[in-house]
Design an enzyme around this catalytic site. Structure first.
Site, PDB file in Angstrom:
ATOM      1  N   ASP A 330       0.828  -1.206   0.000  1.00 32.11           N
ATOM      2  CA  ASP A 330       0.000   0.000   0.000  1.00 32.11           C
ATOM      3  C   ASP A 330       0.858   1.250   0.000  1.00 32.11           C
ATOM      4  O   ASP A 330       0.547   2.232  -0.658  1.00 32.11           O
ATOM      5  CB  ASP A 330      -0.944   0.003   1.220  1.00 32.11           C
ATOM      6  CG  ASP A 330      -0.205  -0.120   2.545  1.00 32.11           C
ATOM      7  OD1 ASP A 330       0.914  -0.660   2.556  1.00 32.11           O
ATOM      8  OD2 ASP A 330      -0.747   0.315   3.579  1.00 32.11           O
ATOM      9  N   ARG A 334       5.190   4.187   6.241  1.00 30.60           N
ATOM     10  CA  ARG A 334       4.727   4.067   7.618  1.00 30.60           C
ATOM     11  C   ARG A 334       4.720   2.599   8.062  1.00 30.60           C
ATOM     12  O   ARG A 334       5.128   1.709   7.322  1.00 30.60           O
ATOM     13  CB  ARG A 334       3.347   4.699   7.762  1.00 30.60           C
ATOM     14  CG  ARG A 334       2.237   3.926   7.065  1.00 30.60           C
ATOM     15  CD  ARG A 334       0.905   4.614   7.294  1.00 30.60           C
ATOM     16  NE  ARG A 334      -0.151   3.941   6.592  1.00 30.60           N
ATOM     17  CZ  ARG A 334      -1.097   4.574   5.888  1.00 30.60           C
ATOM     18  NH1 ARG A 334      -1.081   5.884   5.771  1.00 30.60           N
ATOM     19  NH2 ARG A 334      -2.049   3.880   5.295  1.00 30.60           N
ATOM     20  N   ASP A 335       4.199   2.355   9.257  1.00 30.20           N
ATOM     21  CA  ASP A 335       4.251   1.011   9.828  1.00 30.20           C
ATOM     22  C   ASP A 335       3.174   0.105   9.222  1.00 30.20           C
ATOM     23  O   ASP A 335       2.367  -0.471   9.932  1.00 30.20           O
ATOM     24  CB  ASP A 335       4.131   1.086  11.359  1.00 30.20           C
ATOM     25  CG  ASP A 335       2.981   1.990  11.812  1.00 30.20           C
ATOM     26  OD1 ASP A 335       2.228   2.476  10.940  1.00 30.20           O
ATOM     27  OD2 ASP A 335       2.832   2.197  13.032  1.00 30.20           O
ATOM     28  N   GLU A 336       3.161   0.045   7.900  1.00 32.69           N
ATOM     29  CA  GLU A 336       2.302  -0.890   7.167  1.00 32.69           C
ATOM     30  C   GLU A 336       3.145  -1.582   6.098  1.00 32.69           C
ATOM     31  O   GLU A 336       3.661  -2.648   6.304  1.00 32.69           O
ATOM     32  CB  GLU A 336       1.091  -0.170   6.552  1.00 32.69           C
ATOM     33  CG  GLU A 336       0.098   0.278   7.624  1.00 32.69           C
ATOM     34  CD  GLU A 336      -1.303   0.500   7.083  1.00 32.69           C
ATOM     35  OE1 GLU A 336      -1.846  -0.379   6.392  1.00 32.69           O
ATOM     36  OE2 GLU A 336      -1.864   1.575   7.366  1.00 32.69           O
ATOM     37  N   GLU A 597      -2.004   9.252  -0.827  1.00 38.51           N
ATOM     38  CA  GLU A 597      -3.031   8.314  -0.357  1.00 38.51           C
ATOM     39  C   GLU A 597      -4.427   8.916  -0.473  1.00 38.51           C
ATOM     40  O   GLU A 597      -5.397   8.216  -0.726  1.00 38.51           O
ATOM     41  CB  GLU A 597      -2.749   7.971   1.113  1.00 38.51           C
ATOM     42  CG  GLU A 597      -3.775   7.052   1.744  1.00 38.51           C
ATOM     43  CD  GLU A 597      -3.373   6.592   3.135  1.00 38.51           C
ATOM     44  OE1 GLU A 597      -2.543   7.269   3.766  1.00 38.51           O
ATOM     45  OE2 GLU A 597      -3.877   5.547   3.566  1.00 38.51           O
ATOM     46  N   HIS A 613       1.015   6.302  -2.160  1.00 38.98           N
ATOM     47  CA  HIS A 613       0.102   5.168  -2.328  1.00 38.98           C
ATOM     48  C   HIS A 613      -0.211   5.091  -3.828  1.00 38.98           C
ATOM     49  O   HIS A 613      -0.583   6.093  -4.411  1.00 38.98           O
ATOM     50  CB  HIS A 613      -1.210   5.472  -1.611  1.00 38.98           C
ATOM     51  CG  HIS A 613      -1.376   4.791  -0.291  1.00 38.98           C
ATOM     52  ND1 HIS A 613      -0.548   5.001   0.762  1.00 38.98           N
ATOM     53  CD2 HIS A 613      -2.321   3.908   0.141  1.00 38.98           C
ATOM     54  CE1 HIS A 613      -0.970   4.273   1.804  1.00 38.98           C
ATOM     55  NE2 HIS A 613      -2.043   3.594   1.447  1.00 38.98           N
TER      56      HIS A 613
HETATM   57  C1  BGC Z   1      -3.995   1.072   3.683  1.00 38.20           C
HETATM   58  C2  BGC Z   1      -4.831   1.142   2.447  1.00 38.20           C
HETATM   59  C3  BGC Z   1      -5.730  -0.058   2.530  1.00 38.20           C
HETATM   60  C4  BGC Z   1      -6.688   0.260   3.642  1.00 38.20           C
HETATM   61  C5  BGC Z   1      -7.832  -0.650   3.788  1.00 38.20           C
HETATM   62  C6  BGC Z   1      -4.910   1.283   4.838  1.00 38.20           C
HETATM   63  O1  BGC Z   1      -4.272   1.310   6.042  1.00 38.20           O
HETATM   64  O2  BGC Z   1      -2.919   1.942   3.652  1.00 38.20           O
HETATM   65  O3  BGC Z   1      -4.187   1.410   1.313  1.00 38.20           O
HETATM   66  O4  BGC Z   1      -6.295  -0.491   1.364  1.00 38.20           O
HETATM   67  O5  BGC Z   1      -5.971   0.391   4.848  1.00 38.20           O
HETATM   68  O6  BGC Z   1      -8.680  -0.184   4.728  1.00 38.20           O
END
Ligand code: BGC
Length: 744
Positions: A330, A334-336, A597, A613
């Site tokens: 995504d 960040r922490d994802e 995003e 994003h």
């Molecule tokens: C992500 C998005 C993702 C979404 C879904 C987010 O935290 O960064 O790109 O699709 O969550 O809810």
């Protein structure tokens, strides 16, 4: 670090290393790194599947004493991923690293040798004191042990025996998708010193990377490099939107002259680096950034006479590079940095125009099936992590959408064969959850839109769409009974949806938002007699919003093609070329070098607000398919037969696009001249055919290579459809000139 020494009795005639690890490994033989791949073995659902790499190492071994070494890092396996930190089962940074090697050697004397990882290896902590994906790397160069990966190493007695461990993923498979590689290097375009001794480097481009430092400083000097996408008003970096990710690399000098260092096991998206601890003011060479991502081969190119659109194309491509790290992610900062499936399915066609994604997605589809729950529910994030429950509509549906895209664009039937049962399980899950023939389950819906669309009908649209795609897959694979069965199931859903949500008095679905109308229109749920009216409703809403879209992740990919298809190409162009909020051009105007995003990222707080994003970049699909007009023929996968239907819109004067199709290079360039004529150059590669829709209704105005159409030998006329002259072309190079309607 791990090491082992071994003897070879004669010259080496062939040697191969089969190698894997958890999380990352770097293999070294006799003091040299093997290969240029980064973050091997790559990210998969490790408990089910783990990749290995194969390297030819014939030249790296020799008769006599040899040494093999490995350097291990945490990576996706044990960094602790997810915004709450440490969701991952194996999240014990530094404690849980594994390495697996099978080195097969043939010598000139006919002897064969196999060197395996086992209890005869030795281990030692490395100079890497910390490494995680989110937080960065800390390296103490004073702890280096020169020669540790050679046969002349004197301190081997201070190493401990390595500990053999059992870990058996169900499948070990060779990596077939492109590896991650360093694909470029950026120098800072600007260096400032907002506080004494604190330097801020602006790389001019948000990108996925990591620093490479060259420094000469006394032993113990500690240099800290922090990263961010934006600056605070005082010129220091602002990394609040990285949330818990510290994104900091630290280097402690050994003090032996010029030292060159780069972290090995981390990356992040950033534009700015803030540096402390340097012995003197940095130059543009002190810290450069190495761009790292999955190195899929570049594919299509698009340029046009509009500079803003050209910059958008660049931003979209940087967004894609930033979010290809073994899986589509995504965001890179960040922490994802997780494999959010809704983002990926929305962006898939655009990504295919930009790069050759066939193997990347083929691999990711295996991850999706590995992550699928036994009841058929696919997940929202793949590899499955953090968000574990049944996937939500539009995210879970990547299971059907992505293989279909690979089939459509590359003509690869095998990807349908491989995924068919998985898609069927998902559609059976949908079927089991239908209520009054609709799949209405909570979902994230048309994520981060300008105007919100209710989520249950969005879910119902995707329930239909996956069912329909499954029917198409069954048909392509010759499973006629199942094709009919799922086609009927899809029709039932479309009928129920129309009955429940269509408002004939306004020609709107649901609440009449753009996405409410676009999804049923794009997915083929709207009865033919209502299609034009529904498309007109979208166009009307666009006009009412000052010629702007209001869509989120799901409506955005389809708005431009749907407007153009139903005669509103000028409205599509106004959206595509705008620099007012909300638009991709607005992001550019506000200094974006990737895709945000949110449409209003500049006006929002930091929490959920990435500058990188790729999902909204999905509009770029229409640049290739609408402005250049290179389109798939829905009946002929892989562009073996394709359509050229350029939209000559607004003040756009020329477009130039090409694309390396599976059969060779397709090209389409057009330019309009002051006298109202249009020159169109089309390249149809060998073993393909094309149908061109020329933007004129006057057959007599058209010439090809200087001849009237009737005399152009290879061109077969198909008459006039609407306001387009239609011709069929075999392989070749064609130069059309035609008169644009009303543009004389
Ligand atoms: C992500 C998005 C993702 C979404 C879904 C987010 O935290 O960064 O790109 O699709 O969550 O809810």
């Amino acid at each position: 670090m791990l090491r082992k020494q071994f003897q070879l009795p004669a010259d080496v005639t062939q040697a191969r290393a089969y190698v894997s690890g958890l999380g990352y490994y770097r293999l070294r033989l006799n003091g040299r790194r093997i290969g240029h791949d980064e973050f091997t073995p790559g990210w998969t659902l490790y408990e089910k599947r783990c990749q290995y790499q194969v390297y030819d190492v014939t030249k790296q071994l020799h008769q006599g004493e040899n040494a093999v070494g490995a350097l291990l890092g945490n990576g996706w396996w044990s960094s602790g991923l997810g915004w709450a930190g440490g969701h991952e089962r194996h999240a014990k940074p530094g404690e849980n690293l594994r390495f697996l090697l099978q080195l097969e050697v043939q010598c000139a004397d006919g002897s064969q040798h196999t060197i395996l990882t086992d209890g005869t290896w030795a281990s030692h902590v490395s100079p890497i004191l910390e490494d995680t994906l989110y937080h960065g790397e800390t390296y103490d160069a004073r702890l280096e042990q020169p020669g540790w990966d050679t046969a002349d190493f004197s301190a081997a007695d201070q190493w401990k025996p390595a500990k053999p461990v059992e870990y058996r993923p169900a499948i070990m498979c060779v990596q077939k998708a492109p590896p991650l590689r360093i694909t470029g290097q950026l120098k800072p375009a600007k260096i400032t010193e907002p506080k004494p001794g604190v330097y801020v480097l602006d790389f001019g481009q948000n990108h996925p990377g990591r620093p490479k430092l060259t420094v000469n400083a006394p032993a113990g000097t500690t240099i800290k490099i922090q990263h961010a996408e934006i600056l605070r008003p005082d010129g220091l970096i602002d990394s609040v939107n990285y949330r818990s990710a510290r994104v900091t690399d630290t280097y402690i000098c050994k003090g032996t002259g010029t030292e060159v260092w780069q972290p090995k096991f981390t990356y992040r998206g950033f534009r700015y680096a803030q540096v402390t601890g340097l012995p003197e003011k940095p130059t543009a060479d002190t810290i450069v950034s190495q761009v790292v991502h999955t190195a899929a081969p570049p594919a299509g190119k698009f340029t046009c006479s509009n500079r803003l659109v050209n910059r958008i194309v660049k931003n979209v491509l940087w967004g894609q590079r930033s979010n290809m790290h073994s899986v589509p992610t995504d965001c890179p900062q960040r922490d994802e940095r997780l494999g959010w499936m809704g983002d990926a399915q929305a962006f898939a066609p655009t990504s295919i125009w930009n790069m050759n994604m066939a193997l990347f997605y083929t691999k990711w589809m295996r991850d999706i099936l590995d992550s699928q729950h036994p009841n058929g529910a696919t997940t929202g994030v793949c590899p499955r992590i953090v968000v574990d429950g049944a996937g939500r509509a539009a995210w879970a549906d990547a299971v059907s959408v992505v293989p279909w895209r690979i089939y459509e664009y590359y003509g690869d039937r095998r990807v349908l064969e491989e995924n068919y049962e998985g898609v069927k399980k998902w559609v059976e899950y949908i079927r089991a959850n239908l209520q009054n023939d609709l799949y209405e389950k909570p979902t994230w819906g048309d994520w981060v839109p300008v105007v919100t669309t209710p989520e249950l009908p969005v879910s119902a649209c995707y329930g239909f769409y996956s069912t329909k795609l499954l029917a198409q897959m069954a048909d392509a694979l010759g499973k006629q009974d199942e094709a009919e069965e799922y086609e009927a199931l899809a029709k039932r859903q479309a009928k129920a949806f129309h009955a429940k949500y269509y408002h004939p008095e306004t020609a709107n679905y649901v609440t009449g938002t753009q996405t409410s109308n676009l999804l049923p229109l794009a997915f083929g749920m709207v009865p033919p007699e209502f299609q034009q009216a529904v498309a007109d409703s979208v166009a009307r809403d666009v006009a009412e919003h000052g010629y702007h879209h209001t869509t989120g992740f799901l409506g955005t990919p389809v708005i431009l093609p749907m407007l153009a298809k139903y005669g509103h190409a000028e409205a599509a162009w106004r959206i595509a070329s705008s620099d007012e909020y909300p638009s991709l051009g607005y992001m550019v105007k506000k200094g974006a070098t990737t895709i945000w995003e949110r449409w209003n990222t500049d006006q929002m707080g930091p929490e959920m607000n990435s500058r990188n994003h790729f999902a909204f970049g999905a509009m770029a699909q229409w640049f290739f398919e609408g402005l250049a007009g290179i389109q798939l023929d829905p009946d002929v996968p892989g562009l073996k037969h394709f359509i050229v239907r350029p939209e000559v819109v607004g003040d756009l004067n020329w477009v130039k696009a090409d694309y390396p199709s599976p059969y060779g290079r397709i090209a389409c360039d057009w330019r309009r001249d002051d006298d109202g004529s249009l020159r169109l150059h089309v390249v149809v590669p060998a073993n393909t055919t094309a149908t061109v829709y020329l933007p004129t209704a006057e057959v007599s105005s058209v010439r090809e290579s200087g001849k009237p159409l009737a005399e152009a030998a290879a061109v077969r006329q198909r008459g006039v459809q609407g306001n387009r002259v239609v011709v069929d072309l075999p392989a070749g190079d064609y130069w059309f000139v035609s008169q644009l309607p009303g543009k004389k």
